[in-house]
Design a protein around this motif. Structure first.
Motif, short mmCIF file in Angstrom:
data_model
loop_
_atom_site.label_atom_id
_atom_site.label_comp_id
_atom_site.label_asym_id
_atom_site.label_seq_id
_atom_site.Cartn_x
_atom_site.Cartn_y
_atom_site.Cartn_z
N GLU A 48 0.57 -1.25 0.07
CA GLU A 48 0.10 -0.21 -0.28
C GLU A 48 0.56 1.58 -0.21
OE1 GLU A 48 -2.47 -0.51 2.94
OE2 GLU A 48 -3.88 -1.78 2.21
N VAL A 49 2.10 0.92 -0.11
CA VAL A 49 2.86 2.34 -0.30
C VAL A 49 2.13 3.61 -1.87
CG1 VAL A 49 4.65 1.36 -2.25
CG2 VAL A 49 5.52 2.89 -0.98
N LYS A 50 2.19 4.06 -1.01
CA LYS A 50 2.33 5.60 -2.39
C LYS A 50 3.45 6.14 -3.01
CE LYS A 50 -1.62 7.53 0.37
NZ LYS A 50 -2.57 8.83 0.79
N VAL A 51 3.12 5.67 -4.26
CA VAL A 51 4.28 6.37 -5.69
C VAL A 51 3.77 7.21 -6.17
CG1 VAL A 51 5.17 5.47 -7.49
CG2 VAL A 51 4.17 3.87 -5.93
N TYR A 52 4.74 9.01 -5.74
CA TYR A 52 4.39 9.89 -5.78
C TYR A 52 5.02 10.17 -7.19
CZ TYR A 52 2.37 10.77 -1.53
OH TYR A 52 1.32 10.91 -0.63
N ASN A 59 21.67 3.47 -15.12
CA ASN A 59 22.65 2.76 -14.46
C ASN A 59 22.07 3.33 -12.56
OD1 ASN A 59 22.94 5.37 -13.88
ND2 ASN A 59 25.82 4.66 -13.87
N HIS A 60 20.92 4.20 -12.59
CA HIS A 60 20.25 3.98 -11.40
C HIS A 60 18.88 4.61 -11.62
CE1 HIS A 60 21.46 8.18 -12.99
NE2 HIS A 60 20.72 8.72 -12.02
N VAL A 61 17.84 4.19 -10.48
CA VAL A 61 16.72 4.55 -10.15
C VAL A 61 16.18 5.70 -9.43
CG1 VAL A 61 14.45 3.78 -9.78
CG2 VAL A 61 15.73 2.54 -11.20
N HIS A 62 14.89 6.66 -9.30
CA HIS A 62 14.92 7.46 -8.54
C HIS A 62 13.24 7.29 -7.90
CE1 HIS A 62 17.63 10.73 -8.06
NE2 HIS A 62 18.08 10.49 -9.34
N LEU A 63 13.54 7.59 -6.38
CA LEU A 63 12.03 7.34 -6.40
C LEU A 63 11.20 7.87 -5.50
CD1 LEU A 63 11.37 2.81 -5.69
CD2 LEU A 63 10.58 3.98 -8.16
N LEU A 64 9.93 8.43 -5.47
CA LEU A 64 9.07 8.88 -4.12
C LEU A 64 8.10 8.38 -3.85
CD1 LEU A 64 9.42 12.15 -3.24
CD2 LEU A 64 8.07 12.84 -4.89
N LEU A 65 8.57 8.12 -2.62
CA LEU A 65 7.35 6.36 -2.58
C LEU A 65 7.09 7.33 -0.83
CD1 LEU A 65 9.41 3.73 -3.24
CD2 LEU A 65 7.68 5.25 -4.33
N GLU A 66 5.58 7.22 -0.21
CA GLU A 66 5.30 7.33 0.75
C GLU A 66 4.75 6.29 1.18
OE1 GLU A 66 1.82 9.06 3.45
OE2 GLU A 66 1.85 9.90 1.65
#
Length: 259
Positions: A48-52, A59-66
């Motif tokens: 149930e994480v929120k993906v903003y 070679n890398h990933v940015h995520l903004l999560l709650e």
């Protein structure tokens, strides 16, 4: 020496970066990128994480999560384990794909939340992969502009868009203006990059990985179209400046800048 416990965000929101081990590529083709997003989508349902927001670079990933019903570390571990299993099966490899544990910074204010989402979306532009943020298929930007993202229900953009207006169309337009403002935002990976500088020899090895079988000395003699294609790949390498790359390749910095 034991690792320090990750500091908890009071809002539950985190800017997260995962990087390939030894700065290797994580994604080699579109199938890899789609699989990563599908995996994130499945884990979103169970955690149930929120993906903003997100942005998948080579070679890398940015995520903004709650985080929601589980600690963000658990969510990220399940994401990593699942994708690494797929990667190792597909490419017949073993061992670590990601560099150590994921990096994160807490997002404790609305102002910084907006800074982070803009920073994430502008990554491909600053890496000279595209000219406009919405042109990068592998970020959440199209979803904020009213377009489609994959998987369909992955993006939770309401929280951020409502900061601009309660009217959906007006919110998208105001967000677009904000998202495309020229900025010098310094966030998680810039802080990391400041700490880790590559020597010329290290940079040379990274360039060799990218050009894959081509001798460094040959690059400057390529026809313009082929040379620019190679230089664009080199420009995407993190922690290598254009001036440093020019010195190693034996070309002018201007030639790399124009590629």
């Amino acid at each position: 020496m034991p690792r320090r416990a990750r500091e908890k965000s009071e809002t539950g929101i985190y800017h997260i970066m995962i990087r390939g081990a030894n700065r290797q590529e994580i994604f080699h083709d579109d199938e890899d990128r789609l699989r990563f997003l599908e995996t994130l989508g499945r884990i979103k349902i169970t955690s149930e994480v929120k993906v903003y927001g997100w942005c998948l670079m080579n070679n890398h990933v940015h995520l903004l999560l709650e985080e929601a019903n589980e600690d963000i570390s658990i969510t990220m571990k399940r994401l990593g384990v699942s994708f690494v299993w797929y990667y190792n099966q597909k490419y017949k490899t073993t061992g670590h794909l990601f560099q150590d544990r994921f990096k994160s910074e807490n997002v404790e204010s609305d102002k910084y939340l907006l800074t982070i989402i803009r920073y994430i979306h502008q990554n491909p532009v600053k890496a000279h992969l595209v000219k406009r943020v919405e042109q990068w298929r592998w970020s959440s930007c199209p979803g904020y502009y009213g377009g489609k993202v994959y998987p369909e229900n992955l993006l939770d953009n309401d929280v951020i868009l409502k900061m601009f207006s309660k009217d959906a169309n007006e919110a998208r337009e105001k967000f677009k203006q904000f998202n495309e403002q020229e900025s010098n935002d310094s966030c998680l990976d810039d802080i990391i990059n400041e700490k880790v500088k590559l020597s010329d020899e290290e940079a040379r090895l990274e360039i060799l990985k990218v050009i894959d079988g081509i001798e460094i000395a040959q690059v400057k003699s390529f026809p313009k179209k082929e040379r620019d294609r190679v230089l664009q790949k080199i420009k995407g390498i993190e922690k290598i400046t254009q001036r440093q790359a020019a010195r190693i390749l034996g070309v002018s910095p201007n030639l790399i800048f124009k590629a």
